[in-house]
Design an enzyme around this catalytic site. Structure first.
Site, PDB file in Angstrom:
ATOM      1  N   ASN A 113      79.611  30.588  39.248  1.00 35.06           N
ATOM      2  CA  ASN A 113      79.078  30.065  40.509  1.00 35.06           C
ATOM      3  C   ASN A 113      77.889  29.129  40.279  1.00 35.06           C
ATOM      4  O   ASN A 113      77.097  29.324  39.371  1.00 35.06           O
ATOM      5  CB  ASN A 113      78.702  31.205  41.451  1.00 35.06           C
ATOM      6  CG  ASN A 113      78.220  32.449  40.729  1.00 35.06           C
ATOM      7  OD1 ASN A 113      78.565  32.671  39.558  1.00 35.06           O
ATOM      8  ND2 ASN A 113      77.415  33.232  41.391  1.00 35.06           N
TER       9      ASN A 113
ATOM     10  N   GLU B 116      91.044  27.104  49.488  1.00 35.88           N
ATOM     11  CA  GLU B 116      91.311  28.526  49.665  1.00 35.88           C
ATOM     12  C   GLU B 116      92.335  28.729  50.777  1.00 35.88           C
ATOM     13  O   GLU B 116      92.387  27.956  51.734  1.00 35.88           O
ATOM     14  CB  GLU B 116      90.012  29.267  49.964  1.00 35.88           C
ATOM     15  CG  GLU B 116      89.157  29.358  48.713  1.00 35.88           C
ATOM     16  CD  GLU B 116      87.790  29.953  48.959  1.00 35.88           C
ATOM     17  OE1 GLU B 116      87.640  30.759  49.888  1.00 35.88           O
ATOM     18  OE2 GLU B 116      86.874  29.594  48.210  1.00 35.88           O
TER      19      GLU B 116
ATOM     20  N   CYS C 229      82.020  25.271  49.455  1.00 36.78           N
ATOM     21  CA  CYS C 229      81.923  23.972  48.781  1.00 36.78           C
ATOM     22  C   CYS C 229      81.283  22.861  49.595  1.00 36.78           C
ATOM     23  O   CYS C 229      80.393  22.169  49.112  1.00 36.78           O
ATOM     24  CB  CYS C 229      83.305  23.506  48.357  1.00 36.78           C
ATOM     25  SG  CYS C 229      83.967  24.506  47.037  1.00 36.78           S
TER      26      CYS C 229
ATOM     27  N   GLN D   9      79.219  22.138  52.233  1.00 39.32           N
ATOM     28  CA  GLN D   9      77.787  21.948  52.452  1.00 39.32           C
ATOM     29  C   GLN D   9      77.040  21.876  51.123  1.00 39.32           C
ATOM     30  O   GLN D   9      76.202  21.007  50.905  1.00 39.32           O
ATOM     31  CB  GLN D   9      77.242  23.089  53.314  1.00 39.32           C
ATOM     32  CG  GLN D   9      75.734  23.015  53.443  1.00 39.32           C
ATOM     33  CD  GLN D   9      75.221  23.914  54.546  1.00 39.32           C
ATOM     34  OE1 GLN D   9      75.808  24.002  55.620  1.00 39.32           O
ATOM     35  NE2 GLN D   9      74.123  24.576  54.280  1.00 39.32           N
TER      36      GLN D   9
ATOM     37  N   GLY E  82      86.199  34.284  39.610  1.00 37.05           N
ATOM     38  CA  GLY E  82      86.010  34.151  41.052  1.00 37.05           C
ATOM     39  C   GLY E  82      87.179  33.476  41.743  1.00 37.05           C
ATOM     40  O   GLY E  82      88.326  33.514  41.255  1.00 37.05           O
ATOM     41  N   TYR E  83      86.888  32.858  42.882  1.00 37.80           N
ATOM     42  CA  TYR E  83      87.902  32.192  43.688  1.00 37.80           C
ATOM     43  C   TYR E  83      88.572  31.041  42.946  1.00 37.80           C
ATOM     44  O   TYR E  83      89.712  30.701  43.223  1.00 37.80           O
ATOM     45  CB  TYR E  83      87.278  31.681  44.990  1.00 37.80           C
ATOM     46  CG  TYR E  83      87.080  32.771  46.009  1.00 37.80           C
ATOM     47  CD1 TYR E  83      88.105  33.102  46.897  1.00 37.80           C
ATOM     48  CD2 TYR E  83      85.903  33.510  46.074  1.00 37.80           C
ATOM     49  CE1 TYR E  83      87.947  34.115  47.833  1.00 37.80           C
ATOM     50  CE2 TYR E  83      85.736  34.524  47.004  1.00 37.80           C
ATOM     51  CZ  TYR E  83      86.761  34.829  47.885  1.00 37.80           C
ATOM     52  OH  TYR E  83      86.619  35.827  48.796  1.00 37.80           O
TER      53      TYR E  83
ATOM     54  N   GLY F 183      88.193  30.465  39.157  1.00 38.88           N
ATOM     55  CA  GLY F 183      88.644  30.866  37.824  1.00 38.88           C
ATOM     56  C   GLY F 183      89.883  31.753  37.859  1.00 38.88           C
ATOM     57  O   GLY F 183      90.842  31.518  37.119  1.00 38.88           O
TER      58      GLY F 183
HETATM   59  C1  UDX Z   1      87.570  22.505  50.042  1.00 41.87           C
HETATM   60  C2  UDX Z   1      88.425  21.307  49.573  1.00 41.87           C
HETATM   61  O1  UDX Z   1      89.483  21.088  50.522  1.00 41.87           O
HETATM   62  C3  UDX Z   1      89.011  21.586  48.209  1.00 41.87           C
HETATM   63  O2  UDX Z   1      89.725  20.445  47.729  1.00 41.87           O
HETATM   64  C4  UDX Z   1      87.873  21.910  47.253  1.00 41.87           C
HETATM   65  O3  UDX Z   1      88.397  22.218  45.960  1.00 41.87           O
HETATM   66  C5  UDX Z   1      87.045  23.064  47.768  1.00 41.87           C
HETATM   67  O4  UDX Z   1      86.559  22.765  49.089  1.00 41.87           O
HETATM   68  P1  UDX Z   1      88.109  24.893  51.076  1.00 41.87           P
HETATM   69  O5  UDX Z   1      86.645  24.948  51.339  1.00 41.87           O
HETATM   70  O6  UDX Z   1      88.766  26.036  50.404  1.00 41.87           O
HETATM   71  O7  UDX Z   1      88.442  23.614  50.177  1.00 41.87           O
HETATM   72  O8  UDX Z   1      88.889  24.703  52.466  1.00 41.87           O
HETATM   73  P2  UDX Z   1      89.232  23.453  53.406  1.00 41.87           P
HETATM   74  O9  UDX Z   1      90.636  23.589  53.825  1.00 41.87           O
HETATM   75  O10 UDX Z   1      88.839  22.159  52.809  1.00 41.87           O
HETATM   76  O11 UDX Z   1      88.349  23.744  54.712  1.00 41.87           O
HETATM   77  C6  UDX Z   1      86.940  23.647  54.696  1.00 41.87           C
HETATM   78  C7  UDX Z   1      86.394  23.897  56.086  1.00 41.87           C
HETATM   79  O12 UDX Z   1      86.659  22.797  56.944  1.00 41.87           O
HETATM   80  C8  UDX Z   1      86.992  25.118  56.781  1.00 41.87           C
HETATM   81  O13 UDX Z   1      85.973  25.804  57.480  1.00 41.87           O
HETATM   82  C9  UDX Z   1      87.983  24.517  57.745  1.00 41.87           C
HETATM   83  O14 UDX Z   1      88.220  25.332  58.856  1.00 41.87           O
HETATM   84  C10 UDX Z   1      87.270  23.243  58.140  1.00 41.87           C
HETATM   85  N1  UDX Z   1      88.182  22.200  58.603  1.00 41.87           N
HETATM   86  C11 UDX Z   1      89.094  21.660  57.770  1.00 41.87           C
HETATM   87  C12 UDX Z   1      88.111  21.768  59.931  1.00 41.87           C
HETATM   88  O15 UDX Z   1      87.279  22.241  60.708  1.00 41.87           O
HETATM   89  N2  UDX Z   1      88.955  20.781  60.349  1.00 41.87           N
HETATM   90  C13 UDX Z   1      89.869  20.208  59.517  1.00 41.87           C
HETATM   91  O16 UDX Z   1      90.595  19.306  59.965  1.00 41.87           O
HETATM   92  C14 UDX Z   1      89.949  20.677  58.187  1.00 41.87           C
HETATM   93  P1  ADP Z   2      83.869  30.180  42.608  1.00 36.41           P
HETATM   94  O1  ADP Z   2      84.172  30.122  44.075  1.00 36.41           O
HETATM   95  O2  ADP Z   2      83.267  28.908  42.077  1.00 36.41           O
HETATM   96  O3  ADP Z   2      85.011  30.645  41.767  1.00 36.41           O
HETATM   97  P2  ADP Z   2      82.661  32.821  42.539  1.00 36.41           P
HETATM   98  O4  ADP Z   2      81.263  33.199  42.936  1.00 36.41           O
HETATM   99  O5  ADP Z   2      83.832  33.322  43.313  1.00 36.41           O
HETATM  100  O6  ADP Z   2      82.665  31.233  42.438  1.00 36.41           O
HETATM  101  O7  ADP Z   2      82.898  33.269  41.041  1.00 36.41           O
HETATM  102  C1  ADP Z   2      82.019  33.066  39.974  1.00 36.41           C
HETATM  103  C2  ADP Z   2      82.066  34.280  39.034  1.00 36.41           C
HETATM  104  O8  ADP Z   2      81.324  33.962  37.851  1.00 36.41           O
HETATM  105  C3  ADP Z   2      81.454  35.564  39.600  1.00 36.41           C
HETATM  106  O9  ADP Z   2      82.428  36.585  39.596  1.00 36.41           O
HETATM  107  C4  ADP Z   2      80.292  35.883  38.614  1.00 36.41           C
HETATM  108  O10 ADP Z   2      80.145  37.268  38.362  1.00 36.41           O
HETATM  109  C5  ADP Z   2      80.733  35.165  37.352  1.00 36.41           C
HETATM  110  N1  ADP Z   2      79.639  34.845  36.428  1.00 36.41           N
HETATM  111  C6  ADP Z   2      78.475  34.247  36.703  1.00 36.41           C
HETATM  112  N2  ADP Z   2      77.727  34.108  35.594  1.00 36.41           N
HETATM  113  C7  ADP Z   2      78.435  34.632  34.572  1.00 36.41           C
HETATM  114  C8  ADP Z   2      78.231  34.790  33.163  1.00 36.41           C
HETATM  115  N3  ADP Z   2      77.103  34.375  32.572  1.00 36.41           N
HETATM  116  N4  ADP Z   2      79.194  35.390  32.428  1.00 36.41           N
HETATM  117  C9  ADP Z   2      80.329  35.803  33.017  1.00 36.41           C
HETATM  118  N5  ADP Z   2      80.605  35.689  34.325  1.00 36.41           N
HETATM  119  C10 ADP Z   2      79.673  35.110  35.108  1.00 36.41           C
END
Ligand code: UDX
Ligand code: ADP
Ligand code: UDX
Length: 470
Positions: A91, A167, A274, A276, A14-15, A17
């Site tokens: 996930n 991300e 992440c 929420q 996923g995002y 891994g």
């Molecule tokens: C977050 C953490 O930053 C990261 O370390 C963790 O591994 C995963 O969760 P991510 O969710 O990818 O990362 O994006 P992030 O840049 O943190 O933004 C989260 C949300 O907060 C977005 O909707 C962003 O638009 C919002 N945000 C962020 C704001 O509204 N204002 C800010 O100043 C910063």
């Molecule tokens: P994250 O943002 O934490 O990386 P994602 O939902 O993007 O989460 O990715 C998690 C991935 O794990 C999905 O592609 C899903 O298909 C995979 N997954 C979940 N359970 C299993 C499992 N038992 N074996 C292999 N892959 C799995």
């Protein structure tokens, strides 16, 4: 022994891994890295020119390593058997049923991984690394499952190595992380993983802690980050009432080195998979451990975020003469932030839902998000409460949501524009043209304080932003 070659398997493409393993493979050409997933379409996409996730710079990293020492496969069993180190990166969504519904993490995928690892490990010692964000003490459960179902002669160590990448900047974050965190009990196992990251991350930035501190630090980091956004968003409401300007307040407080300038951007609300989820998880943990005051403190961060999203929609309705019924509103941006195609928990979902409840007609444009994804996100949040939207949710969405292929096309003929994601391209639009094509008064709601408001006002727009008068 240390001389033995390390091989890595990561369960979950996923995002987290996918990009993390691509970076490890890029930096360590001698380590064989296999990423496995049960989702065949996702694996096929990782093996193609069109990766399943959009991240600036990721394509290049994947192309450099793929086929050399980076492999994507659905063969989970063989990949587990052949690896000495196995990352769990599946996930862990919020539970939607039963005990802890809406708060606790659903650990069924993690448990299934642990059981598969036990089943398919037929010899020697393996290091299991928790990469997914997990509630504190999950490692305990993983250890017990592994120990209770392990075959004779097979042993495991469990490490926690939470991922902090954001991300949209995953490649940068993985190349030069502020820190890498590794929690574990076995010194040898910790050292093995330190040596992997040590190939490109300075040693002093690789922190080692006990397992539980590592698990808790991940939840805490996300809770603190989200809290900053909710704090500045709370202040934005007060700014709108007092004629203070939230961006001025943010830069004024951000110069205090104890506060710092980052992550103080007022917005329509934070989203993403992440923040929420992790806070609700923290809240559930606090309740579980008999700490209701601590739980209530953190829960308020999520409540403030819900308020911010609702407040934005209410403002649109109020400004547009208390009705948006049958009016067309252009929505610019649907992803939860710029530079990603991820829409999980995006504020746009909730703003669009509430506008649809007010019977608006939406034309949505996002440079990286397509119609199917938009419609399925909306259907998902609306299906819980169909009565609120007058019954057939899918029909309602089909009839009232269209997708445009540019910001300009979305705005054409619209009564208002709601900017919900801070994509750079929105800054470069020909606003004269946008204005001319819209109904008048031409309302523009800047949910990210992205645009140059004075210029827009001069063109003729009626601009509303977050936490400031325009
Ligand atoms: C977050 C953490 O930053 C990261 O370390 C963790 O591994 C995963 O969760 P991510 O969710 O990818 O990362 O994006 P992030 O840049 O943190 O933004 C989260 C949300 O907060 C977005 O909707 C962003 O638009 C919002 N945000 C962020 C704001 O509204 N204002 C800010 O100043 C910063
Ligand atoms: P994250 O943002 O934490 O990386 P994602 O939902 O993007 O989460 O990715 C998690 C991935 O794990 C999905 O592609 C899903 O298909 C995979 N997954 C979940 N359970 C299993 C499992 N038992 N074996 C292999 N892959 C799995
Ligand atoms: C504070 C502000 O720091 C200062 O900018 C403002 O002008 C006046 O209020 P002050 O109250 O003098 O200054 O001290 P400060 O260092 O902020 O500490 C306030 C309290 O917080 C103290 O009781 C301190 O012990 C406590 N504190 C501070 C902690 O418990 N932990 C910390 O990490 C920091």
């Amino acid at each position: 022994s240390a001389a033995e070659k390390l091989s890595i398997c990561c369960i979950g493409a996923g995002y987290v891994g996918g990009p993390t393993m691509a970076m490890i493979a890029k930096q360590c050409p001698d380590i064989r890295v296999t990423v496995v997933d049960i989702n065949q379409a996702r694996i096929d996409a990782w093996n193609s020119d069109k990766l399943p996730i959009y991240e600036p710079g990721l394509q290049e990293v994947v192309e450099e390593a793929r086929g050399r020492n980076l492999f994507f496969s659905t063969n989970v069993a063989d990949s587990i058997r052949d690896a000495k180190m196995i990352f769990i990166s599946v996930n862990t969504p919020t539970k939607t049923y039963g005990i802890g519904a809406g708060r606790a993490a659903n650990l069924e995928f993690v448990e299934r991984c642990a059981r598969m690892i036990a089943e398919h490990s037929d010899s020697g010692h393996k290091i299991i690394v928790e990469k997914s964000t997990l509630p504190v003490r999950t490692a305990e459960a993983v250890k017990r499952i592994l120990a209770s179902s392990a075959r004779p002669g097979v042993s495991f160590d469990v490490l926690s190595n939470p991922e902090f990448l954001a991300e949209g900047t995953a490649v940068e974050d993985l190349l030069a992380p502020d820190r890498v965190l590794i929690g574990g009990e076995s010194r040898d196992a910790v050292q093995t993983l330190v040596d992997v990251y040590g190939r490109w991350v300075p040693r002093e930035q690789i922190l080692t802690t006990n397992l539980w501190s590592s698990e808790l630090s991940k939840l805490t980091a996300n809770a603190f980050l989200a809290q900053r956004v909710s704090s500045i968003n709370a202040i934005s409401a007060l700014c709108e009432a007092t004629e203070a300007d939230v961006d001025e307040v943010a830069s004024a407080i951000g110069t205090d080195s104890r506060i710092g300038p980052k992550f103080l951007k007022a917005s329509v609300g934070f989203g993403g998979s992440c923040f929420q989820k992790d806070i609700l998880n923290l809240v559930y943990l606090c309740e579980h451990f008999g700490l209701p005051e601590v739980a209530a403190y953190w829960e308020q961060v999520v409540q403030m975020n819900d308020y911010q999203k609702q407040r934005f929609t209410r403002r649109i309705v109020k400004t547009m003469f208390n009705t948006v019924s049958n009016k067309r509103i252009a929505v610019w941006g649907f992803a939860f932030k710029k530079d990603t195609n991820d829409t999980r928990e995006s504020a746009a979902i909730y703003v669009c839902r509430d506008l649809l409840e007010e019977r608006a007609k939406l034309t949505i444009y996002d440079p990286k998000v397509g119609i199917e994804q938009i419609k399925s996100e909306l259907a998902y949040v609306m299906q819980n409460d169909p009565a609120r939207y007058g019954g057939d949710v899918e029909k309602l969405i089909d009839e009232n949501v269209t997708v445009a292929d540019s910001a300009l096309a979305a705005a054409e003929g619209a009564h208002g524009v709601a900017l919900l994601t801070e994509w750079d391209e929105f800054k470069q639009l020909d606003f004269q043209k946008v204005y001319q094509s819209m109904q008048k008064p031409a309302f523009l709601f800047d949910g990210r304080n992205l645009l140059h408001h004075r210029n827009l006002t001069e063109i003729g727009f009626e601009v509303h932003a977050i936490g400031k008068l325009c």
